[in-house]
Design an enzyme around this catalytic site. Structure first.
Site, short mmCIF file in Angstrom:
data_model
loop_
_atom_site.label_atom_id
_atom_site.label_comp_id
_atom_site.label_asym_id
_atom_site.label_seq_id
_atom_site.Cartn_x
_atom_site.Cartn_y
_atom_site.Cartn_z
N LYS A 112 -4.04 12.78 11.13
CA LYS A 112 -3.03 12.23 11.96
C LYS A 112 -2.25 13.10 12.66
O LYS A 112 -1.75 12.99 13.71
CB LYS A 112 -2.34 11.31 10.81
CG LYS A 112 -2.72 10.20 10.26
CD LYS A 112 -2.09 9.41 9.70
CE LYS A 112 -2.57 8.07 9.17
NZ LYS A 112 -1.83 7.24 8.38
N LYS A 194 -14.09 5.35 9.84
CA LYS A 194 -13.71 4.20 8.93
C LYS A 194 -12.73 3.47 9.77
O LYS A 194 -12.14 3.50 10.80
CB LYS A 194 -12.60 5.11 8.09
CG LYS A 194 -12.02 4.23 7.04
CD LYS A 194 -11.00 5.06 6.55
CE LYS A 194 -9.62 4.94 7.37
NZ LYS A 194 -8.43 5.45 6.74
N LYS A 197 -6.32 0.72 10.73
CA LYS A 197 -5.14 -0.27 11.29
C LYS A 197 -4.74 0.49 12.54
O LYS A 197 -4.37 -0.39 13.57
CB LYS A 197 -3.97 -0.39 10.26
CG LYS A 197 -4.39 -1.12 9.29
CD LYS A 197 -2.99 -1.35 8.36
CE LYS A 197 -3.19 -1.21 6.99
NZ LYS A 197 -2.23 -0.36 6.37
P1 TYM Z 1 -3.22 1.83 3.77
O1 TYM Z 1 -2.16 0.88 3.93
O2 TYM Z 1 -3.79 2.59 4.86
O3 TYM Z 1 -4.36 0.82 3.08
C1 TYM Z 1 -4.21 0.11 1.91
C2 TYM Z 1 -5.62 0.01 1.15
O4 TYM Z 1 -6.83 -0.27 1.88
C3 TYM Z 1 -7.57 0.88 1.74
N1 TYM Z 1 -8.43 0.83 3.02
C4 TYM Z 1 -9.75 0.68 2.97
N2 TYM Z 1 -10.78 0.32 1.96
C5 TYM Z 1 -11.92 0.04 2.51
N3 TYM Z 1 -12.40 0.36 3.68
C6 TYM Z 1 -11.62 0.70 4.63
N4 TYM Z 1 -11.91 0.94 5.88
C7 TYM Z 1 -10.02 0.91 4.37
N5 TYM Z 1 -8.99 1.22 4.85
C8 TYM Z 1 -7.91 1.00 4.29
C9 TYM Z 1 -6.94 1.97 1.45
O5 TYM Z 1 -7.48 2.87 0.55
C10 TYM Z 1 -5.87 1.43 0.62
O6 TYM Z 1 -6.15 1.31 -0.89
N6 TYM Z 1 -1.16 5.69 1.17
C11 TYM Z 1 -1.71 4.46 1.38
C12 TYM Z 1 -0.60 3.35 0.57
C13 TYM Z 1 0.21 3.71 -0.57
C14 TYM Z 1 -0.26 3.58 -1.83
C15 TYM Z 1 0.93 4.17 -2.58
C16 TYM Z 1 -1.26 3.50 -2.41
C17 TYM Z 1 1.50 4.25 -0.53
N7 TYM Z 1 1.76 4.34 -1.86
C18 TYM Z 1 0.79 4.02 -4.07
C19 TYM Z 1 -1.51 3.39 -3.85
C20 TYM Z 1 -0.48 3.58 -4.53
C21 TYM Z 1 -2.18 3.70 2.42
O7 TYM Z 1 -1.73 4.28 3.59
O8 TYM Z 1 -2.85 2.65 2.49
#
Ligand code: TYM
Length: 327
Positions: A112, A194, A197
């Site tokens: 990022k 991957k 978003k």
């Molecule tokens: P975020 O918002 O990017 O994504 C949310 C969840 O979706 C999963 N994910 C995917 N799984 C499969 N294939 C993909 N292409 C894909 N893209 C995203 C992510 O692994 C995630 O589970 N840092 C985290 C948010 C967060 C969090 C936490 C998670 C903040 N605090 C505490 C768990 C526990 C994030 O940016 O997820």
């Protein structure tokens, strides 16, 4: 006593089928088994520039989507991170106890920050806030997609380090739960990357609220290869990704899927996949449109979610304060 599950998702719009298969669906499916806490992490969303109106809108939209996907207030606390100020406070304490080099190694930060001209300190400290989210609730299990695995390992290392520093088990060591199928869904336009978003090319991702026509168009244009055989093969990124999405939505076994498509062409795979995705998202979309008209109700559910978890977060924070000598 049920084990505690905690997970989070960023309200940055464009929630896609990768988020759904990798995370949201796991949360919904295991609600009965666990004590569940799910967090819309708006404090994480401001680590990169985001327009205030858009942020406000996406928080509510994401909450509506999560309820529509099947998160039920009776079984799970769903809340907005900034409504429980203990997250920010715990994050600061964790930031102070995390060696700089540990954060500097994070691959998501490297990716990022390499795309941003002037990234914030918050982007760097992001995983410490994530560790705070998890550790505040003495979480046992953290269901996430594969891209969050490194952040989870870091969270465990941080908790172990703090416990060792103070000679007490003040923080519980959590465990990541990564789904067997679909933990890393790839972009349709470039299946070596991957699904994300923040990628905004037209055919990159299928969003949860895409209409059937949009889904049809995106899958039709998905990148494949010049071979013919329809088989799971990690080296054939495009076809492998389409088959994985098919597998995740149908829950069929790999051998059954391969024999189902034996002798058929990529056109057939795309056509069938399109129908499976449209039908798979239909109930969620219908429910979303019902819920979205009552914004006040969604806001109320979120406020109730925060009320449910606040006392637990506060208790952990007081325990940490006492141990480290604050106040
Ligand atoms: P975020 O918002 O990017 O994504 C949310 C969840 O979706 C999963 N994910 C995917 N799984 C499969 N294939 C993909 N292409 C894909 N893209 C995203 C992510 O692994 C995630 O589970 N840092 C985290 C948010 C967060 C969090 C936490 C998670 C903040 N605090 C505490 C768990 C526990 C994030 O940016 O997820």
């Amino acid at each position: 006593m049920k084990k505690r599950v905690l997970s989070g998702i960023q309200p940055t719009g464009n929630i896609h089928i990768g988020n759904y298969i990798g995370a949201i669906r796991q949360w919904v499916d295991s609600q009965d088994k666990y004590d569940n806490i799910f967090c819309i992490v708006d404090l994480h969303a401001i680590t990169v520039p985001i327009e205030p109106k858009q942020l406000k809108h996406t928080i509510r939209q994401l909450a509506t989507l999560l309820f529509a996907a099947g998160i039920t207030p009776e079984k799970s606390a769903l809340f907005v991170q900034s409504h429980v100020s203990e997250h920010a406070e715990m994050a600061w304490i964790i930031t102070c106890m995390t060696p700089w080099g540990w954060l500097h190694r994070m691959t998501q930060f490297k990716e990022k920050s390499s795309n941003a001209e002037n990234f914030s300190v918050g982007l760097f400290a992001y995983p410490a806030l994530m560790a705070a989210d998890i550790l505040l609730y003495d979480s046992d299990l953290v269901p996430v997609g594969e891209d969050q695995k490194q952040h989870l390992e870091l969270t465990r290392d941080i908790a172990q380090r703090i416990n060792a520093l103070y000679g007490k088990d003040i923080l519980k060591i959590p465990q990541a739960v990564i789904p067997e199928v679909g933990s890393r869904i790839m972009g349709l336009d470039d299946p070596t990357k991957k699904m994300s978003k923040s990628e905004d090319t037209a055919n990159h991702a299928i969003h949860l609220l895409d209409t059937p026509d949009v889904i049809r168009r995106k899958i039709k244009r998905a990148t494949t290869d010049s071979f013919r055989e329809i088989r799971f093969n990690e080296e054939r990124h495009g076809v492998n990704n389409l088959l994985t999405i098919y597998e995740a939505f149908t829950k069929m076994s790999r051998p059954d899927i391969e024999s189902h498509f034996a002798g058929k062409g990529y056109g057939d795979l795309k056509k069938e996949l399109t129908e499976v995705v449209i039908e798979g998202l239909r109930p969620l979309q219908t429910r979303y449109h019902e819920l979205a008209s009552d914004k006040k109700h969604v806001d109320l559910l979120l406020a109730e979610g925060a009320d449910k978890v606040r006392a637990t977060a506060n208790r952990t924070l007081r325990r940490v304060h006492k141990t480290i000598g604050l106040g």
